[in-house]
Design a protein around this motif. Structure first.
Motif, short mmCIF file in Angstrom:
data_model
loop_
_atom_site.label_atom_id
_atom_site.label_comp_id
_atom_site.label_asym_id
_atom_site.label_seq_id
_atom_site.Cartn_x
_atom_site.Cartn_y
_atom_site.Cartn_z
N MET A 1 0.84 -1.19 0.00
CA MET A 1 0.00 0.00 0.00
C MET A 1 0.89 1.25 0.00
O MET A 1 1.84 1.33 0.76
CB MET A 1 -0.91 0.00 1.21
CG MET A 1 -1.96 -1.10 1.14
SD MET A 1 -3.26 -1.01 2.39
CE MET A 1 -3.71 0.68 2.40
N ARG A 2 0.55 2.16 -0.85
CA ARG A 2 1.34 3.39 -1.01
C ARG A 2 0.65 4.54 -0.28
O ARG A 2 -0.37 5.05 -0.73
CB ARG A 2 1.50 3.68 -2.50
CG ARG A 2 2.49 4.75 -2.79
CD ARG A 2 2.72 4.86 -4.28
NE ARG A 2 3.60 5.95 -4.59
CZ ARG A 2 3.62 6.58 -5.75
NH1 ARG A 2 2.83 6.18 -6.74
NH2 ARG A 2 4.46 7.58 -5.94
N HIS A 3 1.22 4.95 0.82
CA HIS A 3 0.70 6.01 1.66
C HIS A 3 1.65 7.19 1.55
O HIS A 3 2.85 7.03 1.80
CB HIS A 3 0.64 5.47 3.09
CG HIS A 3 -0.03 6.36 4.06
ND1 HIS A 3 -0.78 5.88 5.10
CD2 HIS A 3 -0.07 7.70 4.18
CE1 HIS A 3 -1.24 6.88 5.82
NE2 HIS A 3 -0.82 8.00 5.28
N ILE A 4 1.14 8.36 1.16
CA ILE A 4 1.99 9.53 0.89
C ILE A 4 1.55 10.72 1.75
O ILE A 4 0.35 10.98 1.88
CB ILE A 4 1.94 9.91 -0.61
CG1 ILE A 4 2.39 8.73 -1.47
CG2 ILE A 4 2.78 11.15 -0.89
CD1 ILE A 4 2.17 8.92 -2.95
N LEU A 5 2.53 11.43 2.29
CA LEU A 5 2.26 12.68 3.01
C LEU A 5 2.43 13.83 2.02
O LEU A 5 3.50 13.98 1.41
CB LEU A 5 3.23 12.85 4.18
CG LEU A 5 3.13 14.17 4.95
CD1 LEU A 5 1.78 14.32 5.63
CD2 LEU A 5 4.27 14.29 5.97
N PHE A 6 1.38 14.63 1.85
CA PHE A 6 1.44 15.84 1.03
C PHE A 6 1.72 17.02 1.95
O PHE A 6 0.98 17.24 2.92
CB PHE A 6 0.10 16.11 0.34
CG PHE A 6 -0.12 15.41 -0.97
CD1 PHE A 6 0.27 14.10 -1.18
CD2 PHE A 6 -0.77 16.08 -2.00
CE1 PHE A 6 0.04 13.46 -2.39
CE2 PHE A 6 -1.01 15.45 -3.22
CZ PHE A 6 -0.60 14.14 -3.41
N VAL A 7 2.77 17.79 1.65
CA VAL A 7 3.10 19.00 2.39
C VAL A 7 2.92 20.15 1.40
O VAL A 7 3.71 20.32 0.47
CB VAL A 7 4.55 18.95 2.94
CG1 VAL A 7 4.87 20.22 3.72
CG2 VAL A 7 4.73 17.70 3.82
N ILE A 8 1.88 20.93 1.62
CA ILE A 8 1.48 21.95 0.66
C ILE A 8 2.10 23.31 0.98
O ILE A 8 1.86 23.89 2.05
CB ILE A 8 -0.07 22.09 0.62
CG1 ILE A 8 -0.75 20.73 0.40
CG2 ILE A 8 -0.50 23.12 -0.43
CD1 ILE A 8 -0.49 20.07 -0.92
N ASP A 9 2.93 23.79 0.06
CA ASP A 9 3.43 25.17 0.02
C ASP A 9 4.05 25.71 1.31
O ASP A 9 3.88 26.88 1.64
CB ASP A 9 2.31 26.11 -0.43
CG ASP A 9 1.84 25.83 -1.84
OD1 ASP A 9 2.44 24.99 -2.53
OD2 ASP A 9 0.83 26.45 -2.27
N MET A 10 4.80 24.88 2.01
CA MET A 10 5.49 25.35 3.23
C MET A 10 6.78 26.06 2.80
O MET A 10 7.90 25.60 3.04
CB MET A 10 5.76 24.19 4.18
CG MET A 10 4.50 23.60 4.81
SD MET A 10 3.64 24.73 5.93
CE MET A 10 4.77 24.79 7.30
N GLN A 11 6.60 27.20 2.18
CA GLN A 11 7.68 27.97 1.57
C GLN A 11 7.89 29.29 2.30
O GLN A 11 6.99 29.80 2.97
CB GLN A 11 7.34 28.25 0.10
CG GLN A 11 7.22 26.98 -0.73
CD GLN A 11 6.51 27.23 -2.04
OE1 GLN A 11 5.32 26.96 -2.16
NE2 GLN A 11 7.24 27.76 -3.02
#
Length: 185
Positions: A1-11
């Motif tokens: 199973m492919r579980h991914i953490l998305f981290v959006i625009d922490m710039q």
């Protein structure tokens, strides 16, 4: 199973003190986001970092002041996260997705990377967790795209922020009630 953490625009332009569009609530979530990134990487999970990326004269600058100009310090991932991911670069666990619209799917290779298109090189993603900024803009529109692709998404509300507290609450409610996503408060 492919579980991914998305981290959006922490710039830097959204989060760092003095960034073009930074706001205090974005800095308040740094410890939580950092801990989630450390946890994901130590477990061998993939982590996707979206990077809002613009060129001078971008149409978005009619709505918001110029920000995240390609190649500038404002476009870079915040130093706190750069330090965490440095030992993992080259392992295949980290992906950067440059985007110039609210959704991380618009005009990017995200569908293929997530295994959602015929002939995709990778396994189909089975679940996404999401943190980042801004809850009601880039987080919301990326979450909506995931929901439309029938990807189970867990929104980690403690790791999301917006410059508009009312819009933050509205977006979390819409993600839960309309998009059917799991919102962990």
């Amino acid at each position: 199973m492919r579980h991914i953490l998305f981290v959006i625009d922490m710039q830097n332009d959204f989060v760092a003190e003095g960034g073009a569009l930074s706001f205090p609530a974005a800095r308040e979530i740094i410890p939580f986001v950092s801990s989630k990134v450390k946890q994901a990487l130590s477990r061998g999970m993939e982590v996707l970092f979206t990077l809002d990326t613009h060129i001078p004269g971008d149409a978005e600058f009619q709505k918001f002041p110029p920000h995240c100009l390609e190649g500038t310090p404002g476009q870079a991932l915040i130093p706190e996260l750069q330090a965490i991911i440095a030992p993992y670069e080259g392992t295949g666990q980290i992906k950067f997705c440059k985007k110039n619209r609210y959704s991380a799917f618009y005009n990017t290779d995200l569908d293929a990377w997530l295994g959602l298109t015929p002939g995709s090189p990778g396994e189909r993603v089975s679940q996404v967790e999401m943190v980042g900024v801004c809850t009601n803009i880039c987080c919301f529109f990326t979450a909506e795209e995931l929901a439309n692709r029938d990807i189970p998404v867990r929104i980690l509300a403690q790791g999301m922020a917006s410059f508009d507290p009312g819009a933050h609450r509205w977006a979390l409610d819409q993600m839960r009630r309309v998009l059917g996503l799991q919102v962990a408060e």
